[in-house]
Design an enzyme around this catalytic site. Sequence first.
Site, PDB file in Angstrom:
ATOM      1  N   ASN A  84      13.070  11.526 -13.351  1.00 26.63           N
ATOM      2  CA  ASN A  84      14.580  11.361 -12.662  1.00 26.63           C
ATOM      3  C   ASN A  84      14.872  10.020 -12.739  1.00 26.63           C
ATOM      4  O   ASN A  84      14.525   9.038 -12.920  1.00 26.63           O
ATOM      5  CB  ASN A  84      14.600  12.109 -11.424  1.00 26.63           C
ATOM      6  CG  ASN A  84      15.983  12.940 -11.216  1.00 26.63           C
ATOM      7  OD1 ASN A  84      17.032  12.281 -11.425  1.00 26.63           O
ATOM      8  ND2 ASN A  84      16.018  14.155 -10.646  1.00 26.63           N
ATOM      9  N   HIS A 114      -0.950  -8.366  -6.496  1.00 30.62           N
ATOM     10  CA  HIS A 114      -1.352  -9.865  -6.142  1.00 30.62           C
ATOM     11  C   HIS A 114      -2.716 -10.081  -5.384  1.00 30.62           C
ATOM     12  O   HIS A 114      -2.998  -9.223  -4.286  1.00 30.62           O
ATOM     13  CB  HIS A 114      -0.286 -10.540  -5.539  1.00 30.62           C
ATOM     14  CG  HIS A 114       1.021 -10.573  -6.305  1.00 30.62           C
ATOM     15  ND1 HIS A 114       1.273 -11.213  -7.280  1.00 30.62           N
ATOM     16  CD2 HIS A 114       2.125  -9.364  -6.035  1.00 30.62           C
ATOM     17  CE1 HIS A 114       2.249 -10.780  -7.758  1.00 30.62           C
ATOM     18  NE2 HIS A 114       3.116  -9.860  -7.334  1.00 30.62           N
ATOM     19  N   GLY A 140      11.093  12.772  -4.859  1.00 26.22           N
ATOM     20  CA  GLY A 140      12.144  11.408  -4.553  1.00 26.22           C
ATOM     21  C   GLY A 140      11.375  10.298  -3.846  1.00 26.22           C
ATOM     22  O   GLY A 140      11.033  10.570  -2.613  1.00 26.22           O
ATOM     23  N   THR A 163      -1.535   5.340  -1.025  1.00 29.99           N
ATOM     24  CA  THR A 163      -2.356   4.342  -0.926  1.00 29.99           C
ATOM     25  C   THR A 163      -4.065   4.524  -1.190  1.00 29.99           C
ATOM     26  O   THR A 163      -4.564   3.554  -1.385  1.00 29.99           O
ATOM     27  CB  THR A 163      -2.075   3.494   0.455  1.00 29.99           C
ATOM     28  OG1 THR A 163      -2.865   4.474   1.453  1.00 29.99           O
ATOM     29  CG2 THR A 163      -0.867   3.243   0.839  1.00 29.99           C
ATOM     30  N   LYS A 164      -3.984   5.914  -1.308  1.00 27.97           N
ATOM     31  CA  LYS A 164      -5.452   6.134  -1.803  1.00 27.97           C
ATOM     32  C   LYS A 164      -5.416   7.506  -2.642  1.00 27.97           C
ATOM     33  O   LYS A 164      -4.552   8.066  -2.569  1.00 27.97           O
ATOM     34  CB  LYS A 164      -6.474   6.816  -0.323  1.00 27.97           C
ATOM     35  CG  LYS A 164      -6.451   5.412   0.574  1.00 27.97           C
ATOM     36  CD  LYS A 164      -7.228   5.820   1.817  1.00 27.97           C
ATOM     37  CE  LYS A 164      -7.527   4.534   2.676  1.00 27.97           C
ATOM     38  NZ  LYS A 164      -8.047   4.975   4.017  1.00 27.97           N
ATOM     39  N   ARG A 178      -0.989  11.414   3.228  1.00 26.75           N
ATOM     40  CA  ARG A 178      -2.194  12.019   3.875  1.00 26.75           C
ATOM     41  C   ARG A 178      -2.155  13.566   3.294  1.00 26.75           C
ATOM     42  O   ARG A 178      -1.257  13.954   3.214  1.00 26.75           O
ATOM     43  CB  ARG A 178      -2.247  12.177   5.390  1.00 26.75           C
ATOM     44  CG  ARG A 178      -2.554  10.733   6.050  1.00 26.75           C
ATOM     45  CD  ARG A 178      -2.672  10.951   7.589  1.00 26.75           C
ATOM     46  NE  ARG A 178      -2.930  10.061   8.502  1.00 26.75           N
ATOM     47  CZ  ARG A 178      -2.757   8.605   8.231  1.00 26.75           C
ATOM     48  NH1 ARG A 178      -2.822   8.192   7.123  1.00 26.75           N
ATOM     49  NH2 ARG A 178      -3.029   7.731   9.414  1.00 26.75           N
TER      50      ARG A 178
END
Length: 194
Positions: A84, A114, A140, A163-164, A178
């Site tokens: 989208n 980084h 979204g 993040t995991k 989660r």
Amino acid sequence: MPTEQEKMLAGELYAAFDSELLAARTRAKRLLHRLNVTEYLVTDAAREILAELIPHAGRNLWVEPPFHCDYGSHIRCGDNVYFNVNCVVLDAAPVTIGSNVLFGPGVQLYAATHPLDATVRRTLELARPICIGDDCWLGGGTIVCPGVSIGAGCVIGAGSVVTKDVPPYSLAMGNPARVIRSLGPASIEKGTSC
């Protein structure tokens, strides 16, 4: 001696301002300008631009402009992938997307990262691959961080920061995302998973 691009794709420290990498990003920006400014609508000409920008895509790649990516050539998509508006793919490392995947508006896939050491960060960068399995839907505003894999059949709630890794057939949401519950394998063929 490996090139900076080879180091980048291997997940090693690399110099992002190497002339070969700069030329590749410039090429992508020229194609993105044509897609996002000149065409803007999903037309036959826009599809030709996408085929040049993202050459490793299956059938029916649909991108609603505006769209942004670093290279395009490091994105691999299966069939029936839909982005989208306002999606971003920082493809300094391979970004692999299965078939039948939906991205809501403003989804961002960050393979670029980084070093934590400030001195190293002044001159070198890193990248980690991202993989999204078949039949996923990312709501979204979702952000997928470097090195994350999302298994087949997952739904990621809007506004989540992933993040995991997320196991297949999971509903995940939040910041950080989660797993809320299992979705259980549907009656679909198992295909690309991460």
